[in-house]
Motif scaffolding. Structure first.
Motif: not given
Length: 484
Positions: A87, A90-91, A94, A158, A186
């Motif tokens: 996570l 991914a964040e 992002n 998120m 995310s």
């Protein structure tokens, strides 16, 4: 040589899917300014499919007892902890956020918030039953609303996703969630995790759905006849459009639309401590926070000292790549946001003074220097409008009355803070400030148990807390005759 872009997909009725018409949009890493993935540019058919899935799943999910909804959310929280590094990665891709700060400042609160709403699922409250008319007993039912269409912003993809889906699911609603078109990665990963937990527990696949896309996708979600509620975190303009559209079929609306938080610093405060805390609260996440401490009001007797100290602190703050452990914040989210922040500085009036910063950093990505601007007047554009970047403005005030007038003299009303050692003054200001949150001698902490939400053009409805949970329920009065 062309690098192949990663392919993100919608999550509808338990399956990952491309847009029905195959359209996609590129997703750009703000650190490099280069595309790293594609995401569906969802159209009417995709929104229809997601809403149909959520609508079909609602009756069964509505009837699941609270203890089972709690179990689902607790398992989601556990799964988020177990897959935290995925996570975080991914964040960061992002948003460009520092990896370390995302690990410490976002994952733990997110997990805690999910667990809070897991508990809230079993705490539905109503006024006690009683006889308010002879021979008749009345009681209250709290029920889920139905399908919830939710739109999350790009500054905290998120965490804002958690703020939306957790209370909705806890209350027994089903969800169609749309991330921002610039930050879908995310959210798609969260869909994979949540979908896996739903499947493991044997719940309907359509309880949680993710649809990627742009403003037109969001508009289709709001206009769709299925959702009973629309929740959006975004700009005032977007909120006004959502409210207008939702009014056509009387959907319930939940809006969090930004802020322009005043930070009122009196002469008796500990200047060094205030500067340290305010600079962090102003520049964290590149100032891309609706509650950021970016509009500072300082008593005239300490104004010059405070500005000098704040400019010095800002000049020492570092922005840079996510893997640099020394940075406080990463880039602005996208090219449009970089242009917006730069525009505010370029349009400053002649009486304003840039104490430090005021320029882009580097020639790659969307980095902007920590900036402090002084010499401003109450009606200046940069005071009245949300910059949403690493820019702190400073104004001077003469007395408490003027401080309150300056603080309240904007259209936003989300958050504020007061810095003083005088308890009575702090209590007076906490009453007088027209903001949904007033911090005293601190700025920006949030806890799951307390509500987050504003007044005026900052929107209505609450996130977090029992109040946020209640927003995802409806109240029904049941009256029964005692005559049998």
């Amino acid at each position: 040589m062309t690098t192949e872009l990663r392919r993100l997909r919608n999550y509808i009725d338990g399956e990952f899917q491309d847009a029905a018409d195959g359209r996609t949009t590129e997703v750009v890493n703000p650190v490099t300014g280069e595309a790293y993935a594609t995401a569906p540019l969802s159209g009417a058919a995709d929104v229809d499919a997601a809403m149909a899935a959520a609508e079909a799943a609602f009756p069964a999910w509505r009837d699941v007892v609270p203890a089972e909804r709690q179990k689902l959310l607790l398992k989601i929280a556990d799964a988020f902890e177990e897959r935290a590094e995925e996570l975080i990665a991914a964040e960061s891709e992002n948003t460009g956020k520092p990896l370390g700060l995302t690990r410490t400042e976002e994952i733990p609160p997110m997990v805690d918030q999910i667990r809070f709403f897991a508990g809230a699922a079993r705490m539905l409250e109503g006024r006690s039953a009683g006889e308010y008319m002879e021979g008749l007993t009345s009681f209250i039912r709290r029920e889920p609303i139905g399908v919830c269409a939710q739109v999350a912003p790009w500054n905290y993809p998120m965490m804002m996703g958690v703020w939306k889906f957790a209370p909705a699911l806890a209350a027994g609603n089903t969800v169609v969630l749309k991330p921002s078109d610039t930050t879908p990665a995310s959210t798609v990963l969260m869909a994979e995790i949540i979908g896996g937990v739903l499947a493991d527990l044997g719940h309907p696949k359509g309880v949680f759905n993710v649809v990627c896309g742009d403003r037109d996708t969001g508009r289709r979600m709001v206009e769709h006849p299925v959702p009973a509620m629309v929740s959006i975190t975004g700009s005032v303009r977007a909120g006004m459009q959502v409210a207008e559209s939702a009014s056509k079929d009387i959907k319930r609306v939940h809006l969090e639309l930004g802020g322009k938080a005043p930070v009122v610093v009196f002469e008796d405060t500990d200047t060094a401590k205030a500067v340290e805390d305010i600079s962090t609260a102003g520049f964290f996440n590149a100032g891309q926070d609706c509650t950021a401490a970016t509009r500072v009001l300082v008593h005239e007797s300490i104004h010059d000292e405070f500005v000098a100290a704040l400019a010095k602190a800002a000049a020492e703050i570092k922005t840079g790549a996510p893997d640099d452990e020394d940075v406080l914040y990463g880039p602005l989210n996208n090219a449009n946001q970089l242009a917006q922040v730069s525009g505010f500085i370029d349009r400053l009036p002649a009486h304003a003074k840039v104490e430090t910063g005021g320029q882009r950093v580097g020639d790659k990505g969307y980095f902007y220097a920590p900036t402090v601007v002084s010499g401003l007047k109450q009606d200046d554009e940069i005071i009245q409008n949300e910059v949403f970047g690493p820019v702190i403005t400073v104004q001077s005030f003469t007395d408490e009355e003027q401080a309150i007038n300056y603080a309240n003299g904007v259209e936003y009303a989300l958050a504020s803070s007061v810095w003083t050692k005088d308890h009575a003054r702090a209590m007076r200001l906490s009453k007088a400030l027209e903001f949904g949150c007033v911090w005293i001698n601190t700025h920006i902490p949030l806890v799951a148990e307390m509500p987050h939400g504003g007044f005026k053009k900052s929107g209505y409805g609450k996130d977090l807390s029992a109040y946020g949970f209640d927003d995802y329920t409806r109240v029904k009065h049941v009256m029964t005759s005692l005559d049998g």
